[in-house]
Design an enzyme around this catalytic site. Structure first.
Site, mmCIF file in Angstrom:
data_model
loop_
_atom_site.group_PDB
_atom_site.id
_atom_site.type_symbol
_atom_site.label_atom_id
_atom_site.label_comp_id
_atom_site.label_asym_id
_atom_site.label_seq_id
_atom_site.Cartn_x
_atom_site.Cartn_y
_atom_site.Cartn_z
ATOM 1 N N LYS A 179 5.238 1.305 8.343
ATOM 2 C CA LYS A 179 5.119 2.355 7.324
ATOM 3 C C LYS A 179 5.417 3.737 7.934
ATOM 4 O O LYS A 179 5.601 3.843 9.143
ATOM 5 C CB LYS A 179 3.718 2.296 6.702
ATOM 6 C CG LYS A 179 3.485 0.969 5.924
ATOM 7 C CD LYS A 179 4.231 0.912 4.611
ATOM 8 C CE LYS A 179 4.456 -0.440 3.975
ATOM 9 N NZ LYS A 179 3.342 -1.328 3.786
HETATM 10 C C1 LIG Z 1 2.596 -2.435 3.042
HETATM 11 C C2 LIG Z 1 2.285 -2.506 1.601
HETATM 12 C C3 LIG Z 1 0.998 -2.778 1.105
HETATM 13 C C4 LIG Z 1 -0.147 -3.283 1.936
HETATM 14 O O1 LIG Z 1 -0.382 -2.668 3.087
HETATM 15 P P1 LIG Z 1 -0.910 -3.494 4.358
HETATM 16 O O2 LIG Z 1 -1.347 -2.406 5.264
HETATM 17 O O3 LIG Z 1 0.256 -4.270 4.878
HETATM 18 O O4 LIG Z 1 -2.014 -4.366 3.907
HETATM 19 C C5 LIG Z 1 0.785 -2.686 -0.261
HETATM 20 N N1 LIG Z 1 1.780 -2.392 -1.100
HETATM 21 C C6 LIG Z 1 3.032 -2.157 -0.680
HETATM 22 C C7 LIG Z 1 4.070 -1.822 -1.677
HETATM 23 C C8 LIG Z 1 3.330 -2.234 0.682
HETATM 24 O O5 LIG Z 1 4.583 -2.051 1.097
#
Ligand SMILES: *Cc1c(COP(=O)(O)O)cnc(C)c1O
Length: 370
Positions: A179
């Site tokens: 992210k």
């Molecule tokens: C990454 C992501 C999540 C969840 O995050 P995690 O930290 O991986 O649990 C939720 N929604 C979207 C659209 C994502 O890309």
């Protein structure tokens, strides 16, 4: 191999982790407290750190009193985490269509799927763009729905000059490995709703009342009061140390992601069978570089040609309404999602990519389309 996405880590993250290891306290302690303070300053309102973005969504739903018997409107075109968080809360995720230009929630379609059980709407800020967020808020207000923003892709994005997370009902972010900033694994819930903050702070740590506050001062509750279901969803100091360092580097990440986006958009403008999403490069920090491949381009073929050139690609996402666990035979069709799902292609985007890499990728894509 040019990777589709990756973490961008410097010496500073490694030193920060080593300092926590040297402290021999690895749980939720001073690093998490400081990270929360820094995030709260970033957003201009309180942030609560949790184990990951999925946990953030699950806790936000619990704290807004969404549960068994309720329905949550959410776009089908999302990471399955959005759906899993809703079903974990006991509620039913109701798959909605997206708008073609931005791949964000189509509130007109969502309106058709309202029932007396609809309790909340979860817009997903696809690739970092937010679409018509004020329409979604207007729609939610009209129908008395809570808004849980899945802002996993939108760390740093602004809307109308304001940061996502700095306004609105509840926003949930993810700090997973790829992210816009990472902790390794992590996430946060951002809101100014005191009732939500209270519940999230307790429920993330087995719902031991006040334990989060205790741990700020290095204590804990030995005779706990527990009045709701809780989870082991807290963040550890190791993760927070990585996140704090990444936050100090965010300006650098932001500039880099934007530079790469602008380069991609200018290179791709000449390719007739490639349609980028509608972005506003001035306000979006892109998380993904998704494009639509138009006929006669063959996605499978294009992906394998790119792979031969050492370029990793992806497809974000396989629509959740087609997954066996979430399929609903009686649901109205999701026209745009069904069309776009077969066109989507994600090209590499991360902070260790150079503009020369982008030129190389776009050149390879052009050759693959010939
Ligand atoms: C990454 C992501 C999540 C969840 O995050 P995690 O930290 O991986 O649990 C939720 N929604 C979207 C659209 C994502 O890309």
């Amino acid at each position: 191999m040019i990777r589709l996405s990756k973490s961008s880590l410097s010496r500073a993250e490694k030193d920060a982790v080593l300092a926590v290891l040297d402290s021999e306290f690895l749980g939720m302690g001073p690093e998490v407290c400081r990270f929360e303070e820094e995030l709260s300053e970033f957003f201009g309102r309180p942030a609560v750190c949790v184990a990951n973005g999925t946990a953030a969504l699950h806790l936000a739903l619990q704290a807004t009193d969404v549960g068994a018997g309720d329905e949550v409107l959410v776009q089908s075109l999302t990471y399955v985490a959005s759906f899993q968080a809703i079903s974990a809360s006991g509620a039913k995720p109701v798959a909605c269509d997206v708008q073609y230009e931005t791949l964000t929630l189509d509130w007109r379609d969502a309106e058709q799927r309202l029932t007396p059980r609809t309790k909340a709407v979860m817009p997903v800020h696809y690739a970092g763009g937010v679409g018509c967020l004020d329409h979604i808020y207007r729609f939610a207000n009209q129908h008395n729905l809570r808004v849980i923003e899945d802002a996993a892709h939108a760390f740093g994005t602004t809307y109308g000059g304001r940061r996502i997370g700095s306004f609105g009902d509840v926003a949930c972010f993810s700090f997973d490995g790829i992210k816009n900033i990472t902790c390794g694994e992590g996430g946060c819930v951002v809101t100014d709703c005191e009732a939500v903050l209270d519940i999230v702070r307790d429920a993330r740590l087995l719902a031991v009342k006040g334990d989060s506050e205790q741990r700020r001062v290095g204590a804990r509750s030995w005779a706990p009061t527990i009045d709701r279901q809780g989870w082991r969803y807290h963040m550890s100091d190791v993760m927070a140390a990585i996140g704090r360092t990444q936050l100090t580097r965010f300006k650098e990440f932001k500039a880099k992601r934007r530079t790469l986006l602008v380069r991609y958009l200018s290179n791709l403008a000449g390719l007739r069978s490639v349609q980028p999403l509608q972005y506003e490069p001035a306000s979006v920090i892109p998380h993904l570089l998704s494009v639509r491949l138009m006929p006669p381009a063959n996605r499978t073929e294009v992906r394998s040609r790119l792979e031969q050139d050492g370029i990793q690609t992806g497809v974000h996402y396989f629509p959740a309404h087609r997954l066996a666990f979430y399929r609903d035979e009686h649901a109205r069709p999701l026209k745009c999602t069904d069309i776009v799902a077969d066109q989507l292609l994600s090209l590499p985007l991360h902070c260790d990519l150079s503009v020369d890499d982008v030129d190389f990728i776009c050149g390879a894509l052009e050759r693959a389309l010939r």
